[in-house]
Design a protein around this motif. Structure first.
Motif, mmCIF file in Angstrom:
data_model
loop_
_atom_site.group_PDB
_atom_site.id
_atom_site.type_symbol
_atom_site.label_atom_id
_atom_site.label_comp_id
_atom_site.label_asym_id
_atom_site.label_seq_id
_atom_site.Cartn_x
_atom_site.Cartn_y
_atom_site.Cartn_z
ATOM 1 N N GLU A 399 0.839 -1.218 0.000
ATOM 2 C CA GLU A 399 0.000 0.000 0.000
ATOM 3 C C GLU A 399 0.862 1.251 0.000
ATOM 4 O OE1 GLU A 399 -2.934 -0.103 3.165
ATOM 5 O OE2 GLU A 399 -3.611 -2.084 2.461
ATOM 6 N N LEU A 400 1.915 1.217 0.820
ATOM 7 C CA LEU A 400 2.845 2.354 0.868
ATOM 8 C C LEU A 400 3.455 2.587 -0.519
ATOM 9 C CD1 LEU A 400 4.483 4.332 2.815
ATOM 10 C CD2 LEU A 400 6.210 2.533 2.908
ATOM 11 N N ALA A 401 3.826 1.472 -1.157
ATOM 12 C CA ALA A 401 4.458 1.546 -2.479
ATOM 13 C C ALA A 401 3.502 2.154 -3.504
ATOM 14 C CB ALA A 401 4.894 0.149 -2.912
ATOM 15 N N LEU A 402 2.259 1.693 -3.446
ATOM 16 C CA LEU A 402 1.265 2.164 -4.414
ATOM 17 C C LEU A 402 1.011 3.661 -4.233
ATOM 18 C CD1 LEU A 402 -0.494 0.770 -6.573
ATOM 19 C CD2 LEU A 402 -2.325 0.668 -4.869
ATOM 20 N N ARG A 403 0.882 4.064 -2.977
ATOM 21 C CA ARG A 403 0.574 5.466 -2.660
ATOM 22 C C ARG A 403 1.672 6.410 -3.155
ATOM 23 N NH1 ARG A 403 0.821 7.366 2.462
ATOM 24 N NH2 ARG A 403 0.973 5.272 3.326
ATOM 25 N N HIS A 404 2.905 5.921 -3.100
ATOM 26 C CA HIS A 404 4.020 6.811 -3.464
ATOM 27 C C HIS A 404 4.658 6.464 -4.801
ATOM 28 C CE1 HIS A 404 4.092 9.121 0.262
ATOM 29 N NE2 HIS A 404 3.755 7.990 0.869
ATOM 30 N N ASP A 427 6.725 11.528 2.156
ATOM 31 C CA ASP A 427 5.928 12.755 2.066
ATOM 32 C C ASP A 427 6.825 13.978 2.057
ATOM 33 O OD1 ASP A 427 3.602 11.386 2.073
ATOM 34 O OD2 ASP A 427 3.201 11.614 4.214
ATOM 35 N N LYS A 428 7.828 13.972 2.976
ATOM 36 C CA LYS A 428 8.678 15.150 3.115
ATOM 37 C C LYS A 428 9.542 15.352 1.892
ATOM 38 C CE LYS A 428 9.084 15.775 8.045
ATOM 39 N NZ LYS A 428 9.760 15.367 9.201
ATOM 40 N N ALA A 429 9.939 14.229 1.248
ATOM 41 C CA ALA A 429 10.913 14.357 0.179
ATOM 42 C C ALA A 429 10.314 14.168 -1.213
ATOM 43 C CB ALA A 429 12.017 13.337 0.400
ATOM 44 N N GLN A 430 9.025 13.968 -1.315
ATOM 45 C CA GLN A 430 8.367 13.678 -2.595
ATOM 46 C C GLN A 430 9.081 12.545 -3.323
ATOM 47 O OE1 GLN A 430 8.871 17.601 -3.767
ATOM 48 N NE2 GLN A 430 7.481 18.147 -2.122
ATOM 49 N N ALA A 431 8.423 11.407 -3.321
ATOM 50 C CA ALA A 431 9.046 10.195 -3.869
ATOM 51 C C ALA A 431 9.660 10.449 -5.237
ATOM 52 C CB ALA A 431 8.006 9.092 -3.970
#
Ligand SMILES: Cc1cc2nc3c(=O)[nH]c(=O)nc-3n(C[C@H](O)[C@H](O)[C@H](O)COP(=O)(O)OP(=O)(O)OC[C@H]3O[C@@H](n4cnc5c(N)ncnc54)[C@H](O)[C@@H]3O)c2cc1C
Length: 534
Positions: A399-404, A427-431
């Motif tokens: 899920e984390l992977a999909l979101r970013h 979030d802080k670094a924009q994937a």
């Protein structure tokens, strides 16, 4: 020189012990300064076998260390749950081994009594056929085997998580900052003089100075004319950029020692040696005979081992307490907290000896001694308080992977370093893109490490986020990594080139001892790719 800063405690040494002490004391409400001359965990801690274990071997001569180690390992696996993983070992028994299968099983039965302390499972006895079915690479000479369960983790991340929590609780923590002198006022140690990365010197006052410098302990003691004697013991590992076996394996060396082959996610550590070392702790070489000693042992149990090519070596020195006459391998891994007041150095405390697997307990007892000196009453909370990232459950990596928009494997790796805070990092670094496919690392995590995790060089990035830890050993990724870090730290073009050149030189020292014929060919290729930089 700027005016000295003032703290309750200055801790020298940013290995696992010093970082653990800084965290413990900061959580008890004291103001703490932590100084590390290299990078966090770059000393012995990073050169370990990456295991939180009880040490069944010590049962023969020092069962109390096994018990303490298992107890504290139990705490560590709870507070660092996002970074620990189980390692199942097969311990093969061959016809002329020091221990036959009955003796080996008896030892494991005794160890089983301690295993629940660290939430590990009891052993299983395997026939030769069962062992070879589980691990087809094992020799056909096998008599039988027993299993053994331990825990693994990345020690660099463990050290950094302690630093991070110390800082979150008010500590100041400076890496690449070397203590050059202890300040005295008559019979009292009142602080330190240190050299910052830019070469400038500063002083810090502290009511207590703690020497947590592992094998460098005697060197710091000499600064104030005190003495702690160690029996420093060098250990090396060979590093393979992939898994070799399904299970962790042990093998007996020609002189009857036990050595291990352990997979940690995507790579394998094979080691370790254990030899008295009285040379320069800051300039250790790995010798070909040390490499051969390890391979000779493993060839007996895993005959194809020489077909695999290690990519580098690691080396470190155990800060073992001094004992005369004992064979290195039989030295106790006990530790000692020493108050140097009776030697005329009030306000100076040393912690020496021990193991990674009981760093938290060592930190607790050292912090207790410091608090007693300061008349400060606050209980230790580190046995139960989670390290950063272990506070809550992890979200599913997919899920984390999909979101970013990153590969799931990259998300798994990210979570192993940042735990439940992995999403914040992205979030802080924009994937961004993947810096290196072989050790799936995102540009965003690398940028985050440069901005928020005190990464000042490519070698720091290796320790903090695994840069160049995969099969390419940096050949495919260090140039891009220097761009990403350089953007965050405002490096000029020449600083970026210098960073790469420095990394390539450093990596060479660890790689040269394991280059066979094909290794030299690959090295020429890699050097060719970086031509103009070296
Ligand atoms: C090969 C090997 C394998 C091992 N495997 C395991 C294992 O799997 N499990 C386990 O439990 N234990 C293991 N150990 C033991 C364990 O690694 C050590 O006991 C532990 O890491 C020591 O941590 P430390 O913080 O005391 O020392 P270190 O990690 O060495 O930290 C001391 C720090 O002090 C810094 N320092 C020195 N001088 C100064 C100065 N003047 N100013 C500022 N900083 C300074 C150094 O740079 C260093 O980073 C292993 C040891 C070796 C050698």
């Amino acid at each position: 020189m700027s005016a000295p800063s003032a703290h309750d405690v200055c801790v020298i040494g940013g290995g696992v012990t010093g970082a653990g002490i800084a965290r413990d004391l900061a959580l008890r409400g004291l103001s703490v300064l932590l100084l590390e001359k290299g990078d966090w965990g770059a000393g012995t801690s990073g050169a370990s076998t990456w295991m939180i274990h009880g040490g069944p071997r010590y049962l023969e001569f020092d069962w109390d260390t096994t018990r303490r180690s298992c107890e504290d390992a139990g705490h560590i696996v709870t507070i660092a749950r996002h970074m620990v993983y189980r390692i199942a070992f097969i311990v093969p028994v061959l016809p002329h081994d020091r221990n036959n299968i009955e003796r080996m099983e008896t030892a494991m039965e005794v160890y089983d009594r301690f295993q629940p302390l660290k939430k590990a499972n009891p052993h299983v006895r395997l026939t030769a056929e069962e062992a070879r079915r589980a691990e087809p690479g094992l020799t056909s000479d096998l008599v039988g085997a027993v299993t053994l369960e331990e825990w693994g983790l990345d020690p660099h991340r463990l050290v950094y998580a302690n630093v991070q929590d110390a800082v979150a609780n008010g500590a100041r923590a400076l890496n690449h900052t070397r203590v050059t002198e202890l300040l005295r006022d008559g019979g009292k140690v009142i602080g330190v003089r240190y050299r910052a990365p830019d070469g400038s010197h500063s002083e810090a006052r502290a009511r207590v100075v703690v020497n947590a410098t592992g094998p460098w302990v005697p060197e710091i003691c000499r600064m104030v004319g005190t003495e702690v004697q160690l029996r420093p013991a060098k250990g090396i590992h060979l590093v393979y950029p992939h898994r070799i076996s399904n299970f962790g394996l042990s093998a007996e060396t020609v002189d009857g020692r036990d050595v291990l082959m352990v997979s940690h996610g995507g790579f394998t550590l094979l080691g370790t040696t254990d030899d008295d070392f009285y040379g320069d702790l800051d300039a250790m070489d790995v010798h070909e005979d040390e490499v051969d000693y390890l391979l000779q042992a493993f060839e007996r149990v895993f005959p194809s081992i020489r077909d695999y090519r290690p990519v580098r070596t690691t080396t470190g020195v155990r800060p073992t307490l001094f004992k005369w006459r004992r064979y290195e391998d039989e030295l106790s891994r006990r530790y000692q907290v020493i108050d140097h007041a009776p030697e005329g150095a009030e306000g100076f405390v040393t912690i020496a000896g021990g193991k990674l697997s009981m760093y938290r307990l060592m930190a607790e007892e050292t912090s207790d001694a410091v608090c007693r000196k300061l008349g400060h009453q606050a209980p230790c909370t580190t046995a139960t308080r989670p390290l950063p990232g272990s506070e809550s459950e992890l979200e599913p990596a997919a899920e984390l992977a999909l979101r970013h928009g990153i590969p799931t494997l990259a998300a798994i790796k990210l979570q192993s370093r940042h735990g439940s805070r992995a999403g914040d990092v992205l979030d802080k670094a924009q994937a961004g893109r993947i810096v290196c496919r072989c050790e799936p690392l995102t540009e965003s995590e690398l940028a985050y490490a440069a901005r928020h995790e005190q990464v000042r060089s490519l070698a720091d990035a290796f320790r903090r986020v695994g840069l160049a830890g995969g099969p390419c050993a940096g050949a495919a990724c260090v140039m891009r990594a220097a761009e990403v870090i350089g953007q965050q730290l405002e490096w000029s073009a020449s600083q970026r080139f210098d960073a790469v050149r420095e990394f390539v030189r450093g990596a060479w020292l660890g790689r040269a001892p394991v280059l066979g014929q094909s290794g030299w060919a690959q090295e020429e290729l890699a050097q060719g790719a970086l031509r103009g930089l070296s």
